[in-house]
Design an enzyme around this catalytic site. Structure first.
Site, PDB file in Angstrom:
ATOM      1  N   LYS B 193      42.532  66.440  10.960  1.00 18.88           N
ATOM      2  CA  LYS B 193      42.227  67.814  11.417  1.00 18.88           C
ATOM      3  C   LYS B 193      42.737  67.575  12.995  1.00 18.88           C
ATOM      4  O   LYS B 193      42.216  67.214  13.716  1.00 18.88           O
ATOM      5  CB  LYS B 193      40.803  67.643  11.808  1.00 18.88           C
ATOM      6  CG  LYS B 193      40.003  69.129  11.697  1.00 18.88           C
ATOM      7  CD  LYS B 193      40.329  70.049  12.852  1.00 18.88           C
ATOM      8  CE  LYS B 193      39.360  69.546  13.890  1.00 18.88           C
ATOM      9  NZ  LYS B 193      39.956  70.604  15.383  1.00 18.88           N
ATOM     10  N   GLU B 269      38.057  57.134  20.498  1.00 23.80           N
ATOM     11  CA  GLU B 269      38.877  56.779  21.795  1.00 23.80           C
ATOM     12  C   GLU B 269      38.183  57.958  22.836  1.00 23.80           C
ATOM     13  O   GLU B 269      38.708  59.097  22.594  1.00 23.80           O
ATOM     14  CB  GLU B 269      40.141  56.945  21.526  1.00 23.80           C
ATOM     15  CG  GLU B 269      40.670  55.794  20.765  1.00 23.80           C
ATOM     16  CD  GLU B 269      41.229  54.442  21.215  1.00 23.80           C
ATOM     17  OE1 GLU B 269      41.451  53.718  20.578  1.00 23.80           O
ATOM     18  OE2 GLU B 269      40.770  54.627  22.506  1.00 23.80           O
ATOM     19  N   CYS B 303      44.136  60.514  28.778  1.00 24.48           N
ATOM     20  CA  CYS B 303      42.665  60.095  28.995  1.00 24.48           C
ATOM     21  C   CYS B 303      43.067  58.633  29.894  1.00 24.48           C
ATOM     22  O   CYS B 303      41.909  58.280  30.545  1.00 24.48           O
ATOM     23  CB  CYS B 303      42.160  59.393  27.557  1.00 24.48           C
ATOM     24  SG  CYS B 303      43.458  59.461  26.562  1.00 24.48           S
ATOM     25  N   GLU B 400      35.541  63.247  34.637  1.00 25.20           N
ATOM     26  CA  GLU B 400      36.810  63.123  34.202  1.00 25.20           C
ATOM     27  C   GLU B 400      37.384  64.800  34.332  1.00 25.20           C
ATOM     28  O   GLU B 400      36.812  65.571  34.039  1.00 25.20           O
ATOM     29  CB  GLU B 400      36.901  62.832  32.887  1.00 25.20           C
ATOM     30  CG  GLU B 400      38.394  62.599  32.218  1.00 25.20           C
ATOM     31  CD  GLU B 400      38.610  62.219  30.839  1.00 25.20           C
ATOM     32  OE1 GLU B 400      37.743  62.696  30.127  1.00 25.20           O
ATOM     33  OE2 GLU B 400      39.322  61.133  30.455  1.00 25.20           O
TER      34      GLU B 400
END
Lengths: 503, 502
Positions: B193, B269, B303, B400
């Protein structure tokens, strides 16, 4: 008819109750009351009576235990010791277990209805051996240097995960304790053990021995209490780095969800099973009948890898049933302190009633009751070894885990058919394959989707052999060097290099 | 001042291809979604739509899983020897290289990533990842065991089955390959996906998968939204494992869905707020280059981006000055322009989020040294932004941002830097710039993060495992370790008789 305990030793058996020395929570090296002051009862399944009142840990107690474990990990000596030093202490711990085998065996007997003689010669010594296995691994935990594709030096470090939560079940209190605690301690982690509320006694005793062995305060904590309070607090704690859980599928779901909604801690789950025990035409009937009985009745059927679905090839079917009937008569259900008992009572009233209701369901759904089927007419939670035949794959007793001394027998024709039917389960924990034909053995062992395949044997656990589930029996492995993985974090360290003579 | 794109594609001599593949790829065929619905994918250089993609939902995921299940349970793929899987994977890697320009263009178009970097680095790296795992396919070993009595025991490492792969939009091709390559090498079948922001390169690769000759059903792609197609994968009763890269928030949902459905194992992750520690003894020029790359690479949509720069006080002023100097020369522009160093943020949502964090930084009392504004009237371009006097408690120091925003923080001692670096719920990566061996060793062991870069940053390699500590997730991608995620360990035990040794 199962031979009942003849009552001669009954009074002595009841008098053999060991003194209960440890009933409080073990936090930061001390036995303490719960913050709330509450206690709960632990019951003797031989009689239904209360053995002792145990401190009932809840969220506040778990917080204190985690605080102690966190401090011990972040600032204490345990992870900073070289592997050999952790080994020495773990070996001492194992020696202390050996020195107290009898007392520990009796605690598990009155708490869980487990056989004293078996615990003394097998279960407790094996638990100590598991500690020794991991003690010997503590100084052999290796990362790797890597093959980088350009001028870089790369290596992995396998660091202790941190503060670990162990939630263990009531069926093998001692085995489970060291199976979880052993590798976690060897890896340098600190931990909180939440034993099942049915079986707190040996866990607290082990805590006492751990302290005597020299395990520093805070490294190993034991919080006794209930799953929905203490267990839930551990699973959802923001400062626990990982949970290792063995128990029911239903609670496994809750543990994983709590981990996800709190601090996304990784979890390892060992859940239920409905393991197939497959007997092929060429099997030795005498041997496999014995193994099949062990497969269903060992530890009163309270074992996640019970071979509860016995598939018998048609050529050997009748011979097998005759042999089974012959041998099951020798199975003595009685007081776990009696050396003649083959198994004792179910762990508590709830399990006892559950097993009996599955037996009723089996009858109602049309299976034929071949042997047993009733509770023993005596105090305590004793059930006869029970065998159903003419079971069809769609029956409840064929699909759901009963966790009691109930065997279901199915007939099959071909290898392909039995593989298909064996795999048609949401579970995938273990399987037994009884044949001397090399090709059948290889085909079947590769085709069954389960974590442990036992050929011409059953319950062949060994410390170096990883154990765990496929599918809804869970994920992650205990035992073996694989058992260490979940208590370690893999860290990659990369630095540029100059003038390396090779790449 | 950053050079802006003037919108003329042909000026950069890059052919922007027609979008050829916009349908779901299930069981070897490109098909419409069951509902017939489609969704738009946007060009972040302008905010304009590029194409309409078939929108997959629960029913489409069901069809894809059915195909993958059939391919696994009854098809050739897991039954091929490792070298058979290797051959097809190598073929696919070749096809990727032969089509590198088209794939690079599609990804630059959808994600605003730099075209030249995609063509010369990212996409070839994806092909190399495929080759790495292709070469591992015939080297997957179990072990024979040291039993403590007369028993033979060994472990078999079997493919886990049908794998769900849910990937984000910041490295569409790379992350897809990082996940599905080891899964395929292990003998699994997959349902991918891709992020709704970036479906095009995944669908083009599906076409190449078919061209390479993979059996039907081994590789399926279902584009669509996270809360529909993604959720359907996480909660599917017939998927054996899910691997997810994305936000922490969605990672939670994936794990809960897995727990509530069939208790499938997951690997996650997630995000990071990664510290880059610069010691007094670091060379200022080199440090400035590394810091900028660590923080601005891929427009900060990384990331592992170094979003907290902890600079030792002796070097603080000099380094800050150098950083501002370099940031002001940083070229922000059209990703197809070979001079551009930073393209547009991926979409409006991210763009707005980053600008609001910049405002927040100012409001919280951090000092803006450079940047802080959008670059152009159209598109989602943001100036490289540097804050100084950032305090640990500020939200821009803790959350973040996922954009070109750098926070500079001063420290005195190494012990202090370690403590502050670890004071985060995340633990994805960290960097340390120093010449001192002992500092390097101490710091690398003390930071609780999955990747530690010494005198470099954001250095990935195929043989080097990558993943998070703490709330950055669990499980490792890359390296031989990644294969573990797609394998089940089975122990097989048989009694022995008359063995001459034990």
């Amino acid at each position: 008819m199962a031979a009942e305990s003849n009552g001669n030793g009954t009074l002595e058996s009841y008098l053999k109750l060991p003194q209960i020395k440890f009933t409080k929570l073990f936090i930061n090296g001390q036995f303490v009351d719960s913050v709330s002051g509450r206690t709960f009862e632990t019951i003797d399944p031989r009689t239904g009576e209360v053995i002792a009142n145990i401190a009932e840990g809840d969220k506040k107690d778990v917080d204190l235990a985690v605080q102690a474990a966190r401090d011990a990990f972040d600032h204490g000596p345990w992870p900073r010791l070289p592997g050999v030093e952790r080994r020495k202490i773990l070996m001492k711990f194992a020696d202390l277990i050996d020195e107290h085998t009898e007392e520990l065996a009796k605690l598990d007997a009155i708490d869980a209805g487990k056989l004293v003689h078996l615990a003394k010669i097998m279960e407790i010594p094996e638990a100590a051996e598991t500690l020794r296995y991991y003690a010997g691994a503590a100084d052999k935990i290796h990362g790797e240097t890597l093959k980088m594709s350009r001028e870089l030096q790369g290596y992995t470090l396998h660091e202790p995960m941190g503060v670990v939560g162990h939630i263990i079940p009531w069926n093998f209190p001692s085995t489970m304790f060291t199976m979880k605690v052993g590798p976690a301690l060897a890896a340098g982690c600190t931990m909180i053990v939440k034993p099942a509320e049915q079986t707190p006694l040996s866990a607290l005793y082990y805590a006492h021995l751990a302290k005597l062995a020299g395990i520093p305060d805070g490294v190993l904590n034991v919080v006794t209490g209930f799953g929905h309070t203490a267990g839930a607090a551990l699973s959802s704690h923001m400062d626990v780095d990982m949970i290792s859980f063995t128990g029911s599928t239903e609670v496994g779901r809750l543990v994983m969800q709590a981990a996800a909604t709190s601090n996304l801690k990784p979890v390892c789950l060992e859940l239920g099973g409905k393991s197939p025990f497959m007997i092929f035409d060429d099997a030795d009937v005498d041997k496999v009948a014995e193994l099949a009985l062990q497969g269903s009745y060992f530890n009163k059927g309270e074992i996640c890898v019970a071979g509860s679905r016995v598939f018998v090839q048609e050529g050997i079917y009748v011979k097998f049933l005759i042999k089974l009937k012959e041998k099951v008569k020798n199975w003595v259900v009685g007081d776990p302190f009696e050396p003649t008992s083959h198994y004792g009572p179910q762990v508590d009233k709830k399990q006892y009633e559950r097993v009996l209701s599955y037996i009723e369901k089996g009858k109602k759904e049309g299976a034929t009751l071949f042997h047993g089927g009733k509770a023993l007419d005596r105090k305590g939670y004793y059930i006869e070894p029970t065998i159903f035949i003419d079971v069809t794959d769609d029956m409840t007793i064929a699909k759901e885990e009963i966790f009691g001394p109930v065997m279901s027998i199915f007939k099959f024709k071909t290898v392909e058919e039995v593989i298909k039917r064996a795999n048609a389960s949401k579970y995938g924990l273990a399987a037994g394959v009884m044949t001397n034909d090399l090709n059948i053995a290889n085909t079947v062992s590769r085709s069954i989707r389960a974590g442990a395949i036992w050929m011409n044997c059953y319950f062949a656990f060994d410390r170096d052999s990883p154990y765990g589930g496929y599918k809804m029996s869970g994920f992650g492995r205990d035992l073996g060097m694989d058992g260490l993985k979940k208590y370690l974090q893999v860290k990659s360290v990369v630095t540029p290099i100059y003038n390396s003579p090779w790449l | 001042m950053a050079i802006e794109s003037n919108g003329k594609k042909t000026e950069f001599s890059v052919m922007i291809p027609d979008v050829k593949f916009t349908k779901l790829f299930i069981n070897g065929n490109f098909v419409d979604s069951v509902s017939g619905k489609t969704f738009e994918t946007i060009d972040p250089r302008t905010g304009d739509p590029i194409a309409r993609i078939a929108e997959g939902d629960t029913e489409d995921v069901d069809l894809a899983v059915k195909a993958a299940r059939e391919a696994f349970d009854n098809g050739p793929w897991p039954r091929l020897p490792g070298q058979g899987r290797r051959r097809l994977m190598m073929k696919l890697a070749d096809l990727i290289e032969q089509n590198v320009e088209e794939i690079a263009a599609l990804e630059a178009l959808e994600a605003g990533k730099l075209y030249s970097l995609l063509k010369n680095m990212d996409i070839p790296a994806a092909a190399e990842t495929l080759r790495y795992y292709a070469g591992a396919a015939d080297k997957i070993h179990g072990e024979t065991l040291k039993m403590s009595r007369d028993l033979q025991g060994y472990t078999l490492c079997e493919p886990i089955g049908v794998v769900g792969v849910i990937i984000p939009w910041n490295y569409p091709c790379n992350l897809m390959f990082i996940k599905f390559a080891p899964a395929l090498a292990a003998g699994c079948t997959v349902v991918v996906k891709p992020s709704e922001e970036t479906s095009l390169s995944a669908l083009f690769c599906a076409h190449l998968v078919k061209e390479a000759g993979f059996p039907d059903g081994v590789f399926n792609v279902v584009p669509g939204y996270g809360h529909t197609a993604g959720a359907a994968i996480s909660s599917h009763m017939d998927i054996d494992k899910v691997t997810f890269t994305g936000s922490t928030k969605v990672g939670r949902l994936v794990m809960v869905a897995a727990a509530k459905s069939n208790l499938k194992p997951v690997s996650l992750e997630l995000g990071g707020k990664n510290p880059l520690i610069v010691c007094d003894d670091a060379d200022v020029e080199t440090a400035a280059t590394i810091v900028l790359l660590g923080s601005l690479w891929n427009k900060g949509e990384l990331c592992v981006s170094s979003s907290r720069i902890l600079i030792q006080e002796g070097i603080y002023e000099e380094l800050s000055k150098k950083l501002v100097e370099k940031a002001q020369k940083w070229v922000v522009g059209d990703p197809f322009d070979p001079r551009t160093q930073q393209g547009p943020q991926v979409n409006q949502v991210q763009f707005d989020k980053i600008l609001s964090y910049i405002e927040l930084g100012k409001a919280e009392g951090a000092t803006l040294l450079t940047g802080g504004k959008r670059c152009s009237e159209r598109g989602f371009y943001i100036e490289p932004t540097i804050f100084t006097d950032v305090q640990d408690h500020m939200r821009i120091a803790k959350e973040e941002i996922f954009g070109p925003v750098i926070s500079l923080m001063k420290f005195k001692t190494i012990e202090e830097a370690i403590k502050r670096a670890n004071a985060t719920t995340y633990g994805l990566a960290a960097g340390i710039l120093t010449k001192d061996l002992n500092i390097a060793n101490t710091v690398s062991r003390s930071i609780r993060a999955g990747s530690i870069w010494i005198n470099c940053y954001a250095v990935f390699d195929r043989d080097c495992p990558y993943g998070g500590y703490k709330m950055s997730g669990f499980g490792r991608d890359l390296g031989m370790k990644a294969l573990d995620q797609y394998l089940q360990v089975k122990a097989v035990v048989t009694p022995l008789y008359n063995s001459p040794w034990l």
